[in-house]
Design an enzyme around this catalytic site. Sequence first.
Site, PDB file in Angstrom:
ATOM      1  N   THR A 212       0.722  -1.115  -0.019  1.00 35.26           N
ATOM      2  CA  THR A 212      -0.087  -0.154   0.084  1.00 35.26           C
ATOM      3  C   THR A 212       0.842   1.149  -0.015  1.00 35.26           C
ATOM      4  O   THR A 212       0.296   2.168   0.196  1.00 35.26           O
ATOM      5  CB  THR A 212      -0.996  -0.010   1.249  1.00 35.26           C
ATOM      6  OG1 THR A 212      -0.124   0.081   2.301  1.00 35.26           O
ATOM      7  CG2 THR A 212      -2.086  -1.140   1.005  1.00 35.26           C
ATOM      8  N   GLY A 214       2.167   4.377  -1.041  1.00 39.49           N
ATOM      9  CA  GLY A 214       2.025   5.549  -1.845  1.00 39.49           C
ATOM     10  C   GLY A 214       0.338   5.738  -2.136  1.00 39.49           C
ATOM     11  O   GLY A 214      -0.128   6.674  -2.966  1.00 39.49           O
ATOM     12  N   GLY A 216      -1.608   7.570  -0.063  1.00 36.02           N
ATOM     13  CA  GLY A 216      -1.834   8.988   0.107  1.00 36.02           C
ATOM     14  C   GLY A 216      -1.640   9.766  -0.930  1.00 36.02           C
ATOM     15  O   GLY A 216      -2.537  10.682  -1.179  1.00 36.02           O
ATOM     16  N   CYS A 217      -0.665   9.495  -1.696  1.00 35.46           N
ATOM     17  CA  CYS A 217      -0.173  10.454  -2.750  1.00 35.46           C
ATOM     18  C   CYS A 217      -1.098  10.153  -4.113  1.00 35.46           C
ATOM     19  O   CYS A 217      -1.676  11.086  -4.513  1.00 35.46           O
ATOM     20  CB  CYS A 217       1.218   9.975  -3.093  1.00 35.46           C
ATOM     21  SG  CYS A 217       2.306  10.144  -1.924  1.00 35.46           S
TER      22      CYS A 217
END
Length: 271
Positions: A212, A214, A216-217
């Site tokens: 998982t 990345g 948030g980006c």
Amino acid sequence: MTQNAAVQAPPLVLTIAGSDSGGGAGIQADLKTMLALGTHGMSVIAAVTAQNSLGVQGYWELPPEAVRAQLDSVLSDIGTHAIKTGMLASTALVETVAEVLADADAPVVVDPVGVSKHGDTLLAGDAVDAVRTALLPTATVVTPNLWEVEQLTGVKVVDESGMREAAEAIKALGPQWALIKGGHLPGEPADLLFDGTQEYRFTARRYDNRHTHGTGCTLASAIASYLAHGEDVPTAVEKAKEYVTGAIAAGFPLGSGIGPVDHGWHLHTHH
């Protein structure tokens, strides 16, 4: 007249964030997401990280004048239909970016990056106040996780009933919309989107998948991409959530730690 003269540019999205040498988060995730969602991604690099699947081994901020020059280059000539901010590292960089965003006429998605998936801090302690007072008021949507909510407001969410209080506390800092990401709570993951009056809840399947890196980006960039396409905020968030959920489901191992989500999952999925 050449054949290409009639070709229209896709919607334009600008990311202002840190580079991830491992390619799963930061600028690299942003540009992959933007391409996958039919937009032209542009980038202002605020920091360079040395990172891999095991964590962040180091980071170096760019000088404020380098960040300012990148912003001026893109915005003076090309322009943009949406802007996304990620890792800004220091007070000086947060203030530099916030000053430019205050005059921007495009929607702004702020991912108030404070810490990585591995617990590495990506924002200087003294910069939190600049995020709070200068950056968040420029945001169309701000997308904190629960740790970032606590860092910014002092509100600690322990279960889903605390999400509304968190949203109100973030909204009070000045963004138009707060999207509180509740994925770290027990049970079915739910996010809460709030503009001071309207409240939307988004749930998604929880995948038993540790790849998982990345997310948030990727979510913030997906929201910005859909805003660039002209969607309103609740629709952009809903569509971005669907994209990210599919990307998490297709996440793959990389190195010996946490792998990334698959930004191109829907390009090679047979429906």
